[in-house]
Write an enzyme that holds these catalytic residues in place. Structure first.
Site, PDB file in Angstrom:
ATOM      1  N   PHE A 125       0.859  -1.191   0.000  1.00 51.10           N
ATOM      2  CA  PHE A 125       0.000   0.000   0.000  1.00 51.10           C
ATOM      3  C   PHE A 125       0.890   1.234   0.000  1.00 51.10           C
ATOM      4  O   PHE A 125       1.735   1.394   0.878  1.00 51.10           O
ATOM      5  CB  PHE A 125      -0.939   0.032   1.214  1.00 51.10           C
ATOM      6  CG  PHE A 125      -1.887   1.196   1.148  1.00 51.10           C
ATOM      7  CD1 PHE A 125      -3.051   1.123   0.376  1.00 51.10           C
ATOM      8  CD2 PHE A 125      -1.599   2.389   1.793  1.00 51.10           C
ATOM      9  CE1 PHE A 125      -3.904   2.219   0.277  1.00 51.10           C
ATOM     10  CE2 PHE A 125      -2.452   3.487   1.702  1.00 51.10           C
ATOM     11  CZ  PHE A 125      -3.608   3.392   0.937  1.00 51.10           C
TER      12      PHE A 125
ATOM     13  N   ASP B  77       9.032   2.637   1.761  1.00 50.57           N
ATOM     14  CA  ASP B  77       7.862   3.384   2.220  1.00 50.57           C
ATOM     15  C   ASP B  77       7.718   3.111   3.714  1.00 50.57           C
ATOM     16  O   ASP B  77       7.322   2.020   4.125  1.00 50.57           O
ATOM     17  CB  ASP B  77       6.629   2.907   1.430  1.00 50.57           C
ATOM     18  CG  ASP B  77       5.353   3.598   1.894  1.00 50.57           C
ATOM     19  OD1 ASP B  77       5.332   4.189   2.994  1.00 50.57           O
ATOM     20  OD2 ASP B  77       4.352   3.519   1.147  1.00 50.57           O
TER      21      ASP B  77
ATOM     22  N   LYS C 293       2.591   9.268   8.522  1.00 53.83           N
ATOM     23  CA  LYS C 293       1.596   9.032   9.577  1.00 53.83           C
ATOM     24  C   LYS C 293       2.028   9.525  10.967  1.00 53.83           C
ATOM     25  O   LYS C 293       1.427  10.429  11.519  1.00 53.83           O
ATOM     26  CB  LYS C 293       1.232   7.555   9.631  1.00 53.83           C
ATOM     27  CG  LYS C 293       0.339   7.127   8.472  1.00 53.83           C
ATOM     28  CD  LYS C 293      -0.251   5.747   8.676  1.00 53.83           C
ATOM     29  CE  LYS C 293      -1.378   5.452   7.708  1.00 53.83           C
ATOM     30  NZ  LYS C 293      -0.942   4.957   6.394  1.00 53.83           N
TER      31      LYS C 293
HETATM   32  C1  LIG Z   1      -1.135   5.281   5.006  1.00 49.16           C
HETATM   33  C2  LIG Z   1      -0.060   4.880   4.084  1.00 49.16           C
HETATM   34  C3  LIG Z   1       0.212   5.622   2.910  1.00 49.16           C
HETATM   35  C4  LIG Z   1      -0.646   6.769   2.480  1.00 49.16           C
HETATM   36  O1  LIG Z   1      -0.565   7.835   3.360  1.00 49.16           O
HETATM   37  P1  LIG Z   1      -1.623   9.055   3.212  1.00 49.16           P
HETATM   38  O2  LIG Z   1      -1.140  10.039   4.235  1.00 49.16           O
HETATM   39  O3  LIG Z   1      -2.974   8.497   3.493  1.00 49.16           O
HETATM   40  O4  LIG Z   1      -1.495   9.564   1.820  1.00 49.16           O
HETATM   41  C5  LIG Z   1       1.279   5.227   2.134  1.00 49.16           C
HETATM   42  N1  LIG Z   1       2.046   4.183   2.467  1.00 49.16           N
HETATM   43  C6  LIG Z   1       1.831   3.443   3.573  1.00 49.16           C
HETATM   44  C7  LIG Z   1       2.735   2.313   3.907  1.00 49.16           C
HETATM   45  C8  LIG Z   1       0.759   3.766   4.407  1.00 49.16           C
HETATM   46  O5  LIG Z   1       0.517   3.013   5.485  1.00 49.16           O
END
Ligand SMILES: *Cc1c(COP(=O)(O)O)cnc(C)c1O
Length: 423
Positions: free
Chosen positions: A151, A242, A271
């Protein structure tokens, strides 16, 4: 609702009640919401509009690093809004410099670009990797490899990078230049690189989560990531991690990659970075100096408000020794969850995670889905969030206490009893 979860709240100014139907009349219907309105928080507790109290093991989905209403954050927010909250990157912003310095001094990165969200941080990483491919590697059609079940966000490029068709359906045409491999599977990666090399569409970068969050709390395999790093070094491929969900102390280290014994070339954070204030960051090694003025920008990115508050969160990680707390509370939580797994072998297949990002994985045979357990837990005064249909996720604030972990485990046991799963 058990009585012990009914804690009265002190008098606060009432918010006008909003029925779910009225809410839906005004707000775009893109979220599946629990019928629960949260009004107030303190530490790891939140209160709903009826005055019921909950232990918050969602924390804004791994975002409220210091829980709710933390005095340091209250102070930082108040100070910054009174002093200067926004000016634009047309000017030098000392809070942005201070935060970048803290991040560089506490990671493998040399430079930081600030934005507002995880998706936006990943967009920055993708753009940087593409510019590197064109200007340094001489690749005309750069490909970025990402993993199935990953994700990376909801913008068009990041939803394309996300290896889950359910997020992409009906949004095509997607962004070209992405190709998917199996996570934690080196053979799949080597095969993809070889195949793309032959077709002259060369791999410029590999983008992976150190631990797949949304994909079911799946930790990266150390041997796999070491081999990925080696392959990247051999072939001049960039490694992008990420860390939007796992960075900022959540795993018991500042960054997820520290659990894997490797360093990325680029990584992203969002986050937990601002403790709930919107901020994202792309962190990179010095090769990112290929970015020149005009290449990338964000109106709000790195403003004094977001950076001043995020800096207070970073400093609190240190002053309150939160990494140690994350490690200890994580051990405690996993031990408690494993005891529950032992009681319910037909329900729980596995407990996995790092620090304070943990998943209780349900067996393939059980008819119970994660969302049912989450619903039952909420009724027992514990907020949880699924990570896919088969995993219940536990991501409390990093300040969570030993007593609160015990309370959460008790509430979960009551919830499992209430839904009547067979031991
Ligand atoms: C939540 C998340 C995103 C997206 O972040 P947003 O602030 O909602 O755009 C991207 N990568 C990972 C691993 C995430 O958990």
């Amino acid at each position: 609702m058990s009585l012990e979860t009914l804690v009265p709240i002190p008098a606060i100014a009432p918010v006008a009640p909003f029925s779910p139907a009225e809410f839906d009349a005004y707000v775009v219907n893109s979220y599946a919401r629990f019928p629960l309105t949260l009004e107030r928080g303190d530490g790891c507790r939140v209160w709903d509009s009826e005055g019921r109290s909950y232990l918050d093991f969602v924390a804004g989905i791994a975002t409220c690093t210091l829980g709710h209403a933390h005095p340091t954050m209250v102070e930082a927010v108040t100070r910054q809004i009174q002093k200067l909250h926004h000016v634009s990157n047309l000017f030098c912003i000392p809070e942005q410099g201070e935060l970048a310095k803290w991040l560089v001094e506490h990671s493998c990165a040399d430079r930081v670009f600030f934005c507002n969200s995880g998706a936006e941080a990943n967009e920055g990483a993708i753009k940087l990797a593409r510019k590197y491919a064109h200007t340094v590697l001489g690749i005309d059609t750069p490909i970025i490899l990402t993993a199935h079940a990953s994700f990376h966000g909801r913008t068009l490029a990041t939803v394309t990078a996300t290896g889950q068709p359910k997020y992409q359906k009906n949004f095509d045409p997607l962004v070209p230049g992405f190709h998917y491999v199996e996570y934690n599977d080196i053979a799949s990666l080597e095969a993809a690189i070889a195949q793309l090399d032959q077709s002259k569409r060369q791999v410029a970068a590999i983008m992976l989560e150190a631990l797949q969050g949304e994909g079911g709390v799946r930790p990266g395999d150390i041997a796999y990531f070491k081999r990925v790093r080696q392959l990247c070094d051999e072939k001049g491929i960039l490694l992008i991690l990420d860390e939007v969900q796992v960075g900022m102390g959540r795993t018991g280290h500042y960054w997820g990659y520290e659990n894997l014994g490797i360093e990325p070339d680029i990584f992203t954070s969002a986050k937990g970075l601002g403790g709930g204030i919107p901020i994202g960051a792309m962190l990179c090694k010095s090769f990112c100096d290929i970015f020149q003025p005009g290449d990338h920008a964000s109106t709000f990115g790195g403003n004094p408000f977001a950076c001043g508050v995020a800096l207070s969160v970073c400093q609190t990680l240190e002053t309150e020794h939160l990494l140690t707390n994350v490690q200890q509370r994580g051990e405690q939580l996993r031990a408690g969850l494993r005891a529950i797994a032992h009681t319910y072998p037909n329900l729980v297949a596995e407990v996995r995670g790092w620090g304070l990002i943990n998943g209780m994985v349900l067996t393939a045979e059980t008819p119970v889905v994660a969302a049912e357990i989450v619903k039952a837990a909420i009724a027992e005064g514990l907020l949880l969030v699924p990570a896919g249909p088969q995993v219940v996720r536990f991501v409390p604030p990093l300040i969570v206490s030993a007593a609160e972990v015990e309370q959460a485990l008790s509430a979960l046991k009551r919830a499992l009893t209430a839904i009547g799963v067979a031991a």
